[in-house]
Design an enzyme around this catalytic site. Structure first.
Site, PDB file in Angstrom:
ATOM      1  N   GLU A 260       0.653  -1.191   0.032  1.00  0.00           N
ATOM      2  CA  GLU A 260      -0.014  -0.079  -0.070  1.00  0.00           C
ATOM      3  C   GLU A 260       0.768   1.357   0.069  1.00  0.00           C
ATOM      4  O   GLU A 260       0.344   2.305  -0.342  1.00  0.00           O
ATOM      5  CB  GLU A 260      -0.887  -0.019   1.149  1.00  0.00           C
ATOM      6  CG  GLU A 260      -2.227  -0.951   1.089  1.00  0.00           C
ATOM      7  CD  GLU A 260      -2.977  -0.821   0.190  1.00  0.00           C
ATOM      8  OE1 GLU A 260      -3.488   0.410  -0.262  1.00  0.00           O
ATOM      9  OE2 GLU A 260      -3.493  -1.680  -0.754  1.00  0.00           O
TER      10      GLU A 260
ATOM     11  N   SER B 247     -51.539 -29.983  29.295  1.00  0.00           N
ATOM     12  CA  SER B 247     -51.254 -30.703  30.601  1.00  0.00           C
ATOM     13  C   SER B 247     -49.780 -30.430  31.256  1.00  0.00           C
ATOM     14  O   SER B 247     -49.454 -31.070  32.365  1.00  0.00           O
ATOM     15  CB  SER B 247     -51.144 -32.234  30.150  1.00  0.00           C
ATOM     16  OG  SER B 247     -52.477 -32.591  29.649  1.00  0.00           O
TER      17      SER B 247
END
Lengths: 223, 771
Positions: free
Chosen positions: B188, B466
């Protein structure tokens, strides 16, 4: 060699603590002080260093030996949780307890055979002990909860949790943990007495004198 | 030149005017200079202010439970390896450093990375773990000496992102792997260590390259300029912005060391997009693409990440593996060319595959339902900005291995149910917790567990059917003078007129009455008639109070229909209720979070384990016995088609009217799981509790290999021999004698021994020996 210095320091530190607090295993309170120091020295050597509970413990004699997670109860107790001879014992690996890992120097009549802790739980209780001695009650609680996750039904862990909660001023939780400990302490009268005693202290702290007296009564009955 | 010539010519014609003009020009340029200087001062302030303060806000990080290692631990080798893969451990034959594991048969040697926990640091160390069956049977330090316990570093399972969704893991320059800085500079900004923020040389080179190529190939930006652009400026491409950028770059270099600028760059750079979340910095990119801490990256991985800087979307290794591979290899060649690495090193690195972790694996999955739970708990204690900006570390009880098993159980069961009419529309939720600690270990909020959305585990409040019944039987068994497990119940039709004049007339599922039955059978077979009668005898308010004591606050009206589960609960609430049943009557608020540390690793907050005894242990023991009979002989017995017979489990099925809700809640010693199946529009499904939710539950338990339920018998409970048919006291030696637990004093009086003599039992026993 390097460990000797911290070990000695810890012995001094632990020796200076109140006797009630420092017994990580309640039932040995009656044992002689010299051997207790020796025992603590052993604890410290086993786990000193900054990394709590991650230090090597003394090498077991047999290379293939296996450490049990919870104490083996005496053969006579009615319903064991993880006992080796229970039909539901999950793995054969629990069959061969190595008691050589438990701290040496315990006088006969002090720590009963069925009260011996080993491996991870012992290491973490010791770490918690050191944190508590250093005033780090939150750290001690945290280590004890770690031990509780590893051995959720070990009443000695619950006893220590209750003890630290009481030191933190949380008498309500202290009593609850002690009661949970009692539900796992069948056939262990000395431990039951210690748990009842802790319940009595918690109730006193809460201003419940009658309840405390009742708990002390239960402590005597247990023994 | 031009200017002076024109000046002269003007001077000739309009000397006075020229002086006037010149004066103005001078003044203007002075003003310009002042303005420029002022602008520079302003920029300087901007540069310094942002760079010297806290440069980034970091979202809170959420961690799974750390895996504990100790001898005797229940942990299958393959599960352990799965966790190691998720943590990004490299498999090599030699354990050379942290983050490396070597597998040889049942022994795994590894070098842990170390981590800062609430209780203190866990140091990095080499350990050897030996497995046998599904257990750890050996734990040693590599240098010799056994270890009592060791802890792996926890898996990062998510973060709490702010609105702008920027995420990063901050790193320091001394934590970067070899070659990262060299590669970045080589690719870079070759003159980074010598220029003053801008590099005329690079600009000239860029102009040359672009001119010869006839297109924009290369930018002349230095790393400093790139940092300035990302850190301070917007992304517009104008000349004035470019000039501002250059000025700021120079100013930044004036005030700060190259190392500071480089470190900031490494943390700032954008390297990918993960849905809503922007991946910033090499620290997070390393985790995101390789599941590894940055420091452990190898040359090929470094080259890959640096190559991505140019275009993180274009060079996304998961989406465009080929072009990214080409870019990586180009960079490796460049490194060899510039002498950063040897040609051999570059060649070797080029041989390696991309090595990017796959999505959907343990490490790369999202767990939106559990994170939702964590966020809700955290928001009670923290401001939103604390959570999204302070980099807090949140330690949870989430167990990724259990989570994946729960998800697999759901997927497998749905696959098996596939083809049944109406199953397509059925949604699902599941909660798994540890009954002994009250910690939530897994949470599924949808049949598509990766999608964040309606979290049914926490928010779907549905009739529990239940599932309420254990509360009724518990309320009964708390009165040992009235009820025992072998009390008789009438399973006969019943109808009552409510206050509103409506008649309530419950039915059994099979629409039959079953006559006189044992109390425990009412629960085991989930008979509605006998249970409703029992509940009415106890009183509906008593039952509702019991539900509350079990840990669920509700404001249900005390209607008889509540006895059969007309009231609604969320799966999480059901888990809380059953947790108390599973944990000996001790209620624990369910927890998902253990502790919170600051970004620096300082302890901040703990969520301690708390319990409260709500029931007599004896009554709970009896209910657990009945709930085990649900599984052995009742509505849950199909579970043993999937589970081994030696395994004790307890639970209860639940089906609401017209099968709109299929529930199952049940537990072993160490695992409690609640499953709900049903439709979001509350329509009927083809599933009952047993044919739907129970199947998911059983499949999960089979995979999770739980510990058999072995509750210690409380002091006030005794075992007694009873005749299986009459329920009357019997004797060990008698035919049809079975042992049942009773609260001491409530057991039937002992029966006459069957040998005719008092020692008959013993004689029978001896006879058995002789035979």
């Amino acid at each position: 060699m390097k460990l000797t210095v911290p070990a000695l320091l810890c012995v001094v530190a632990l020796g200076g603590c109140a006797t009630v607090q420092r017994g990580s295993i309640p039932v040995v309170e009656a044992s002689g002080s010299a051997s207790e120091l020796e025992r603590d020295a052993d604890y410290t050597r086993a786990t000193s260093g900054q990394s709590y509970g991650a230090q090597p413990v003394t090498e077991p004699s047999a290379g293939d030996a296996v450490v049990v997670m919870v104490p083996q109860q005496s053969a006579g107790s009615p319903l064991q949780v993880w006992s080796a001879d229970s039909p539901q014992a999950p793995q054969p690996s629990y069959d061969t307890p190595v008691i050589s890992q438990s701290p040496s120097g315990i006088p006969s009549g002090g720590l009963a055979a069925d009260e011996q802790l080993d491996g991870p739980v012992l290491a973490l209780l010791t770490a918690a002990q050191q944190q508590q001695a250093g005033g780090d009650l939150n750290g001690a609680s945290s280590s004890l909860e770690r031990a509780q996750r590893i051995a959720p039904r070990e009443p000695q862990v619950l006893y220590r949790l209750a003890e630290v909660r009481l030191a933190q001023g949380d008498a309500v939780q202290a009593e609850q943990f002690a009661r949970r400990g009692l539900s796992y302490a069948a056939g262990r009268p000395a431990l039951q007495a210690s748990l009842w005693d802790l319940i009595a202290q918690s109730r006193e702290r809460m201003g419940d004198a009658a309840g405390a007296a009742q708990a002390r009564q239960n402590a005597r009955v247990s023994l | 030149m031009t200017r002076s010539r024109t000046s002269r010519s003007r001077k000739k014609r309009h000397p006075g005017r020229l002086r006037w003009l010149f004066g103005w020009a001078l003044k203007l340029s002075l003003v310009g200079l002042v303005v420029l200087a002022g602008f520079a001062v302003y920029l300087d302030a901007v540069v310094q202010e942002k760079f010297s303060g806290k440069r980034w806000t970091v979202p809170a990080k959420v961690y799974a439970r750390p895996l504990e290692l100790f001898v005797g631990q229940k942990l299958a080798r393959d599960d352990f390896l799965r966790e190691l893969d998720a943590l990004g451990y490299r498999r090599e034959s030699n354990v050379a450093g942290p983050g490396v594991a070597a597998v040889a048969g049942n022994t795994v040697e590894l070098h842990t990375r170390g981590f800062q926990f609430y209780e203190g640091p866990e140091r990095a160390q080499r350990v050897r773990v030996r497995f046998s069956g599904n257990h750890v049977v050996g734990l040693d330090q590599a240098g010799g000496g056994s270890l009592a316990v060791a802890r792996m570093e926890p898996l990062l399972i998510g973060g709490l992102y702010p609105a702008h969704n920027e995420d990063r893991i901050l790193i320091k320059l001394d934590q970067v792997p070899p070659y990262l800085v060299e590669t970045l500079v080589a690719v870079e900004d070759r003159d980074f260590f010598s220029h003053l923020g801008v590099s005329p040389k690079s600009i000239a080179r860029a102009i040359w390259v672009n001119a010869t190529a006839g297109q924009m190939r290369q930018g002349g930006s230095t790393l400093t300029q790139q940092l300035v652009k990302n850190f301070y400026l917007t992304s517009e491409r104008t000349l004035s912005r470019k000039l501002t950028e250059a000025m700021m770059a120079v100013l930044l270099e004036l005030h700060y060391e190259k190392e500071d600028i480089l470190e900031a760059y490494l943390n700032e750079v954008f390297l990918g997009q993960d849905g809503q979340r922007a991946v910033h910095g090499f620290g997070l990119a390393s985790q995101y693409f390789f599941n590894q801490p940055l420091a452990e990256l190898q040359l090929d991985q470094v080259a890959l990440l640096v190559g991505m800087v140019k275009g993180p979307t274009y060079y996304n290794p998961r989406r465009h593996p080929e072009r990214t591979l080409a870019r990586r290899n180009l960079i490796l060649d460049l490194l060899a060319e510039q002498g950063v690495v040897s040609v051999e090193q570059a060649t070797a690195a080029k041989q390696k595959p991309l090595g990017v972790s796959a999505r959907g694996t343990l490490a790369n999955s999202s767990y939106p339902a559990f994170l939702d739970l964590v966020k809700r708990q955290l928001r009670q204690d923290y401001q939103e900005s604390d959570l999204t900006e302070e980099g807090l570390r949140i330690f949870t009880s989430f167990d990724p291995i259990i989570q994946l098993k729960a998800e697999a159980a759901l997927a497998d069961t749905f696959k098996r149910l596939d083809g049944r009419k109406g199953v397509d529309e059925v949604q699902a939720a599941m909660v798994v917790s540890n009954p002994e600690t009250g910690e939530v270990q897994a949470l599924v909020g949808s049949r598509q567990p990766r999608f964040a959305g309606f979290n049914r585990a926490l928010d779907a409040q549905r009739p529990i059917g239940s599932l309420i019944k254990p509360a009724i039987y518990l309320a009964a068994l708390e009165r040992p003078s009235q009820y025992t497990l072998t009390s008789w119940l009438e399973d006969e039709p019943i109808s009552i007129k409510g206050r509103d004049g409506q008649v309530w007339q419950p039915q059994n599922y099979d629409r039959k009455a079953h006559g006189t039955i044992y109390l425990y059978q009412g629960l085991a077979s989930s008979y509605n008639l006998s249970t409703a009668r029992l509940g009415l005898d106890l009183g509906v308010p008593t039952v509702l109070k019991t539900v509350e004591r079990l840990g669920v606050e509700q404001s249900w009206p005390a209607y008889p229909s509540m006895l059969l589960g007309a009231g609604g609960m969320t799966p999480m609430q059901v888990t809380g209720m059953y947790q108390t049943l599973a944990n000996g009557g001790f209620n624990t608020p369910l927890r998902g979070i253990r502790s919170v540390l600051t970004a620096e690793g300082e302890p901040l907050k703990r969520y301690p384990f708390q319990i409260q005894q709500r029931f007599d242990p004896g009554a709970i023991y009896l209910v657990q016995e009945a709930m085990q009979r649900v599984m052995r002989e009742g509505t849950g017995r199909s579970v043993y088609g999937q589970l081994p017979a030696r395994l004790n489990v307890a639970g209860k099925t639940g089906t609401s009217n017209d099968s709109r809700d299929s529930w199952f809640a049940g537990f072993s010693q160490d695992l409690l799981a609640v499953v709900w199946l049903g439709r979001d529009d509350n329509g009927p499904t083809p599933l009952t509790g047993a044919s739907g939710a129970l199947q998911v539950w059983a499949s999960f338990m089979r995979q999770a290999d739980p510990m058999s339920l072995e509750a210690p018998m409380p002091d006030n409970v005794t075992l007694a021999w009873v005749d299986a048919y009459t329920g009357e006291g019997s004797d060990a030696g008698c035919p049809n004698a079975v042992q049942m637990p009773y609260i001491r004093g409530s057991q039937p009086s002992p029966g006459v021994s069957c040998g005719g003599q008092e020692a008959g039992g013993v004689m029978d026993w001896v006879r058995g020996w002789l035979d």
